[in-house]
Scaffold this motif. Structure first.
Motif, PDB file in Angstrom:
ATOM      1  N   GLU A 109     -16.894 -33.063 -20.921  1.00  0.00           N
ATOM      2  CA  GLU A 109     -15.745 -33.807 -21.453  1.00  0.00           C
ATOM      3  C   GLU A 109     -14.612 -33.857 -20.434  1.00  0.00           C
ATOM      4  O   GLU A 109     -13.997 -34.904 -20.219  1.00  0.00           O
ATOM      5  CB  GLU A 109     -15.273 -33.131 -22.744  1.00  0.00           C
ATOM      6  CG  GLU A 109     -14.064 -33.779 -23.402  1.00  0.00           C
ATOM      7  CD  GLU A 109     -13.611 -32.999 -24.624  1.00  0.00           C
ATOM      8  OE1 GLU A 109     -12.405 -33.018 -24.911  1.00  0.00           O
ATOM      9  OE2 GLU A 109     -14.455 -32.352 -25.285  1.00  0.00           O
ATOM     10  N   ILE A 110     -14.357 -32.730 -19.771  1.00  0.00           N
ATOM     11  CA  ILE A 110     -13.268 -32.656 -18.792  1.00  0.00           C
ATOM     12  C   ILE A 110     -13.552 -33.534 -17.578  1.00  0.00           C
ATOM     13  O   ILE A 110     -12.664 -34.235 -17.066  1.00  0.00           O
ATOM     14  CB  ILE A 110     -13.049 -31.192 -18.351  1.00  0.00           C
ATOM     15  CG1 ILE A 110     -12.460 -30.373 -19.499  1.00  0.00           C
ATOM     16  CG2 ILE A 110     -12.153 -31.104 -17.112  1.00  0.00           C
ATOM     17  CD1 ILE A 110     -12.514 -28.876 -19.265  1.00  0.00           C
ATOM     18  N   THR A 111     -14.785 -33.502 -17.113  1.00  0.00           N
ATOM     19  CA  THR A 111     -15.134 -34.182 -15.860  1.00  0.00           C
ATOM     20  C   THR A 111     -15.653 -35.604 -16.053  1.00  0.00           C
ATOM     21  O   THR A 111     -15.697 -36.377 -15.097  1.00  0.00           O
ATOM     22  CB  THR A 111     -16.223 -33.386 -15.114  1.00  0.00           C
ATOM     23  OG1 THR A 111     -17.408 -33.327 -15.923  1.00  0.00           O
ATOM     24  CG2 THR A 111     -15.740 -31.967 -14.811  1.00  0.00           C
ATOM     25  N   GLY A 112     -16.071 -35.923 -17.266  1.00  0.00           N
ATOM     26  CA  GLY A 112     -16.645 -37.243 -17.496  1.00  0.00           C
ATOM     27  C   GLY A 112     -18.040 -37.405 -16.931  1.00  0.00           C
ATOM     28  O   GLY A 112     -18.540 -38.521 -16.781  1.00  0.00           O
ATOM     29  N   GLN A 113     -18.687 -36.279 -16.618  1.00  0.00           N
ATOM     30  CA  GLN A 113     -20.024 -36.315 -16.025  1.00  0.00           C
ATOM     31  C   GLN A 113     -21.103 -36.427 -17.098  1.00  0.00           C
ATOM     32  O   GLN A 113     -21.012 -35.798 -18.160  1.00  0.00           O
ATOM     33  CB  GLN A 113     -20.274 -35.053 -15.198  1.00  0.00           C
ATOM     34  CG  GLN A 113     -19.384 -34.901 -13.987  1.00  0.00           C
ATOM     35  CD  GLN A 113     -19.708 -35.914 -12.898  1.00  0.00           C
ATOM     36  OE1 GLN A 113     -20.859 -36.277 -12.692  1.00  0.00           O
ATOM     37  NE2 GLN A 113     -18.690 -36.367 -12.198  1.00  0.00           N
ATOM     38  N   ASN A 114     -22.129 -37.216 -16.816  1.00  0.00           N
ATOM     39  CA  ASN A 114     -23.283 -37.326 -17.700  1.00  0.00           C
ATOM     40  C   ASN A 114     -24.326 -36.311 -17.257  1.00  0.00           C
ATOM     41  O   ASN A 114     -25.295 -36.636 -16.573  1.00  0.00           O
ATOM     42  CB  ASN A 114     -23.858 -38.742 -17.653  1.00  0.00           C
ATOM     43  CG  ASN A 114     -25.029 -38.903 -18.601  1.00  0.00           C
ATOM     44  OD1 ASN A 114     -25.129 -38.205 -19.609  1.00  0.00           O
ATOM     45  ND2 ASN A 114     -25.925 -39.816 -18.282  1.00  0.00           N
ATOM     46  N   PHE A 115     -24.133 -35.084 -17.651  1.00  0.00           N
ATOM     47  CA  PHE A 115     -24.990 -33.980 -17.239  1.00  0.00           C
ATOM     48  C   PHE A 115     -26.013 -33.730 -18.345  1.00  0.00           C
ATOM     49  O   PHE A 115     -25.694 -33.200 -19.402  1.00  0.00           O
ATOM     50  CB  PHE A 115     -24.141 -32.728 -16.985  1.00  0.00           C
ATOM     51  CG  PHE A 115     -24.912 -31.523 -16.521  1.00  0.00           C
ATOM     52  CD1 PHE A 115     -25.301 -31.410 -15.197  1.00  0.00           C
ATOM     53  CD2 PHE A 115     -25.243 -30.504 -17.403  1.00  0.00           C
ATOM     54  CE1 PHE A 115     -26.002 -30.299 -14.754  1.00  0.00           C
ATOM     55  CE2 PHE A 115     -25.937 -29.388 -16.973  1.00  0.00           C
ATOM     56  CZ  PHE A 115     -26.323 -29.290 -15.648  1.00  0.00           C
ATOM     57  N   GLU A 116     -27.252 -34.119 -18.097  1.00  0.00           N
ATOM     58  CA  GLU A 116     -28.286 -34.002 -19.113  1.00  0.00           C
ATOM     59  C   GLU A 116     -29.081 -32.706 -18.938  1.00  0.00           C
ATOM     60  O   GLU A 116     -29.434 -32.338 -17.817  1.00  0.00           O
ATOM     61  CB  GLU A 116     -29.232 -35.201 -19.042  1.00  0.00           C
ATOM     62  CG  GLU A 116     -28.542 -36.523 -19.363  1.00  0.00           C
ATOM     63  CD  GLU A 116     -29.505 -37.686 -19.349  1.00  0.00           C
ATOM     64  OE1 GLU A 116     -30.692 -37.464 -19.022  1.00  0.00           O
ATOM     65  OE2 GLU A 116     -29.074 -38.815 -19.660  1.00  0.00           O
ATOM     66  N   TYR A 117     -29.361 -32.048 -20.039  1.00  0.00           N
ATOM     67  CA  TYR A 117     -30.115 -30.800 -19.998  1.00  0.00           C
ATOM     68  C   TYR A 117     -30.904 -30.652 -21.296  1.00  0.00           C
ATOM     69  O   TYR A 117     -30.639 -31.332 -22.296  1.00  0.00           O
ATOM     70  CB  TYR A 117     -29.185 -29.600 -19.790  1.00  0.00           C
ATOM     71  CG  TYR A 117     -28.142 -29.442 -20.878  1.00  0.00           C
ATOM     72  CD1 TYR A 117     -28.389 -28.671 -22.008  1.00  0.00           C
ATOM     73  CD2 TYR A 117     -26.904 -30.080 -20.763  1.00  0.00           C
ATOM     74  CE1 TYR A 117     -27.439 -28.527 -23.005  1.00  0.00           C
ATOM     75  CE2 TYR A 117     -25.951 -29.954 -21.761  1.00  0.00           C
ATOM     76  CZ  TYR A 117     -26.225 -29.183 -22.877  1.00  0.00           C
ATOM     77  OH  TYR A 117     -25.290 -29.060 -23.871  1.00  0.00           O
ATOM     78  N   THR A 118     -31.859 -29.749 -21.268  1.00  0.00           N
ATOM     79  CA  THR A 118     -32.697 -29.471 -22.429  1.00  0.00           C
ATOM     80  C   THR A 118     -32.505 -28.021 -22.848  1.00  0.00           C
ATOM     81  O   THR A 118     -32.549 -27.122 -21.994  1.00  0.00           O
ATOM     82  CB  THR A 118     -34.187 -29.712 -22.090  1.00  0.00           C
ATOM     83  OG1 THR A 118     -34.362 -31.060 -21.660  1.00  0.00           O
ATOM     84  CG2 THR A 118     -35.066 -29.434 -23.297  1.00  0.00           C
ATOM     85  N   LEU A 119     -32.293 -27.793 -24.134  1.00  0.00           N
ATOM     86  CA  LEU A 119     -32.174 -26.428 -24.641  1.00  0.00           C
ATOM     87  C   LEU A 119     -33.553 -25.772 -24.715  1.00  0.00           C
ATOM     88  O   LEU A 119     -34.511 -26.375 -25.212  1.00  0.00           O
ATOM     89  CB  LEU A 119     -31.540 -26.418 -26.029  1.00  0.00           C
ATOM     90  CG  LEU A 119     -30.025 -26.639 -26.096  1.00  0.00           C
ATOM     91  CD1 LEU A 119     -29.598 -26.850 -27.541  1.00  0.00           C
ATOM     92  CD2 LEU A 119     -29.278 -25.459 -25.482  1.00  0.00           C
ATOM     93  N   ILE A 120     -33.656 -24.552 -24.206  1.00  0.00           N
ATOM     94  CA  ILE A 120     -34.903 -23.790 -24.243  1.00  0.00           C
ATOM     95  C   ILE A 120     -34.593 -22.355 -24.642  1.00  0.00           C
ATOM     96  O   ILE A 120     -33.424 -21.940 -24.658  1.00  0.00           O
ATOM     97  CB  ILE A 120     -35.641 -23.823 -22.877  1.00  0.00           C
ATOM     98  CG1 ILE A 120     -34.740 -23.238 -21.766  1.00  0.00           C
ATOM     99  CG2 ILE A 120     -36.099 -25.235 -22.529  1.00  0.00           C
ATOM    100  CD1 ILE A 120     -35.435 -23.092 -20.419  1.00  0.00           C
ATOM    101  N   SER A 121     -35.620 -21.603 -24.931  1.00  0.00           N
ATOM    102  CA  SER A 121     -35.425 -20.190 -25.290  1.00  0.00           C
ATOM    103  C   SER A 121     -35.990 -19.233 -24.256  1.00  0.00           C
ATOM    104  O   SER A 121     -35.701 -18.034 -24.289  1.00  0.00           O
ATOM    105  CB  SER A 121     -36.058 -19.906 -26.658  1.00  0.00           C
ATOM    106  OG  SER A 121     -37.440 -20.216 -26.635  1.00  0.00           O
ATOM    107  N   SER A 122     -36.801 -19.743 -23.319  1.00  0.00           N
ATOM    108  CA  SER A 122     -37.358 -18.895 -22.266  1.00  0.00           C
ATOM    109  C   SER A 122     -37.598 -19.737 -21.020  1.00  0.00           C
ATOM    110  O   SER A 122     -37.805 -20.963 -21.119  1.00  0.00           O
ATOM    111  CB  SER A 122     -38.665 -18.252 -22.717  1.00  0.00           C
ATOM    112  OG  SER A 122     -39.684 -19.231 -22.831  1.00  0.00           O
ATOM    113  N   PRO A 123     -37.590 -19.127 -19.837  1.00  0.00           N
ATOM    114  CA  PRO A 123     -37.760 -19.903 -18.606  1.00  0.00           C
ATOM    115  C   PRO A 123     -39.128 -20.565 -18.481  1.00  0.00           C
ATOM    116  O   PRO A 123     -39.269 -21.547 -17.759  1.00  0.00           O
ATOM    117  CB  PRO A 123     -37.538 -18.866 -17.498  1.00  0.00           C
ATOM    118  CG  PRO A 123     -37.748 -17.540 -18.142  1.00  0.00           C
ATOM    119  CD  PRO A 123     -37.333 -17.708 -19.561  1.00  0.00           C
TER     120      PRO A 123
END
Length: 321
Positions: free
Chosen positions: A45-59
């Motif tokens: 929100e602060i930077t205006g970046q479209n940073f996409e990620y996926t939530l996971i529970s383990s590497p």
């Protein structure tokens, strides 16, 4: 595919901002972030970046290129206003990332800045990343090295008062650290015969004993022993002129923090990287602090973070060959 673990650091500082701002400039790899979803969303929100990620529970779930988040401690942190809660978060992010890197769940670890004050107020008993990483790894001989493309500087002592430096410098300790530096330059950086400049402690490297005797009694004997064993070391050099000769050397070995890091930060402040040598895994970090004073203003520069990730990626790639 290279997999890099990233501990988010203090969520009240600039770490979430430099992560989302620098993300588009990183090598293609699988990035596992140990952090807070709320902190990352606030940074977006602060930077205006479209940073996409996926939530996971383990590497193990990070099985493709891109960004993945293990949501460790998801509280509402006040940007620019650190406290025990943000210090606790930084500790939890780090501990979980280290647990997985020690289990070889990732190829390298990049640590974002923490506040020594607030992690210790939260019960962390180490003054920073380096000592903690060595402790949990069971490593006794390790070195903090700061570097950029133009310069590599390893330190005999790190975050201790200047008055304590002379009594901390011992011949055998210098020998073991310089041997480790030589080994890591060969193994990690593929420098076949590293040439290492060893700095003196005192002005003009003691001026023949007229301005201190540590060079005569401790540093030069250590250098002489290393030379007899075949190591390519030069010194003890006067620190005020030694860095003018940086094209001659593969690395410098400084006696205390500011002696080595002022020249390096003057030369390449925005792109300097911190790497811990001697650990059983690759660890890099940006060469700056939490930036609480500028957090939330969208002015934090991600360059050092990007360079730290690029180095971790490069070393992980070399290590896999």
């Amino acid at each position: 595919m290279v997999k890099i673990a990233i501990s988010l650091g203090d969520p009240a500082g600039i770490s979430p901002e430099i992560l989302v701002k620098g993300g588009q400039n990183l090598p293609e790899a699988s990035y596992v972030i140990y952090g807070s979803q709320k902190a990352i969303e606030k940074a977006k929100e602060i930077t205006g970046q479209n940073f996409e990620y996926t939530l996971i529970s383990s590497p193990e779930e990070a099985n493709r290129k891109g960004f993945f988040l293990i949501n460790i401690y998801d509280k509402d942190f006040q940007i620019g206003k650190p406290n025990i809660k943000s210090g606790k978060a930084a500790v939890l992010f780090l501990e979980n990332a280290v647990k997985d890197i020690l289990r070889k769940k990732a190829d390298a670890l990049v640590t974002l800045p923490i506040s020594k004050q607030y992690v210790m107020e939260a019960g962390f008993r180490f003054a920073g990343h380096t000592d903690y990483l060595a402790h949990v790894s069971g490593v006794k001989n390790y070195i903090m090295m700061l570097m950029c493309d133009e310069l590599k500087v390893a330190l005999a002592t790190t975050h201790i008062p200047l008055k304590d430096v002379p009594k901390t410098i011992k011949k055998e300790n210098l020998i073991s650290k310089i041997k480790l530096l030589d080994k890591e330059l060969k193994n990690k950086f593929r420098i076949n015969s590293p040439k290492i400049a060893v700095l003196g402690l005192n002005p003009h490297a003691g001026d023949g004993g007229n301005i201190g005797t540590e060079e005569i009694e401790i540093i030069q004997p250590a250098i002489d022993t290393l030379k007899k064993e075949g190591f390519n070391v030069v010194g003890a050099l006067s620190a005020d002129t030694a860095f003018n000769r940086r094209d001659e050397f593969d690395a410098y070995f400084a006696m205390y923090h500011d002696q080595g890091l002022i020249p390096l930060k003057l030369l390449c402040f925005k792109k300097a990287i911190n790497i811990t040598l001697g650990l059983p895994f690759i660890r890099t970090s940006p060469d700056h602090g939490t930036g609480f004073d500028i957090a939330g203003k969208n002015i934090a520069d991600p360059s050092s973070f990007v360079e730290a990730v690029k180095l971790a990626y490069k070393l992980a790639t070399i290590n896999s060959l």
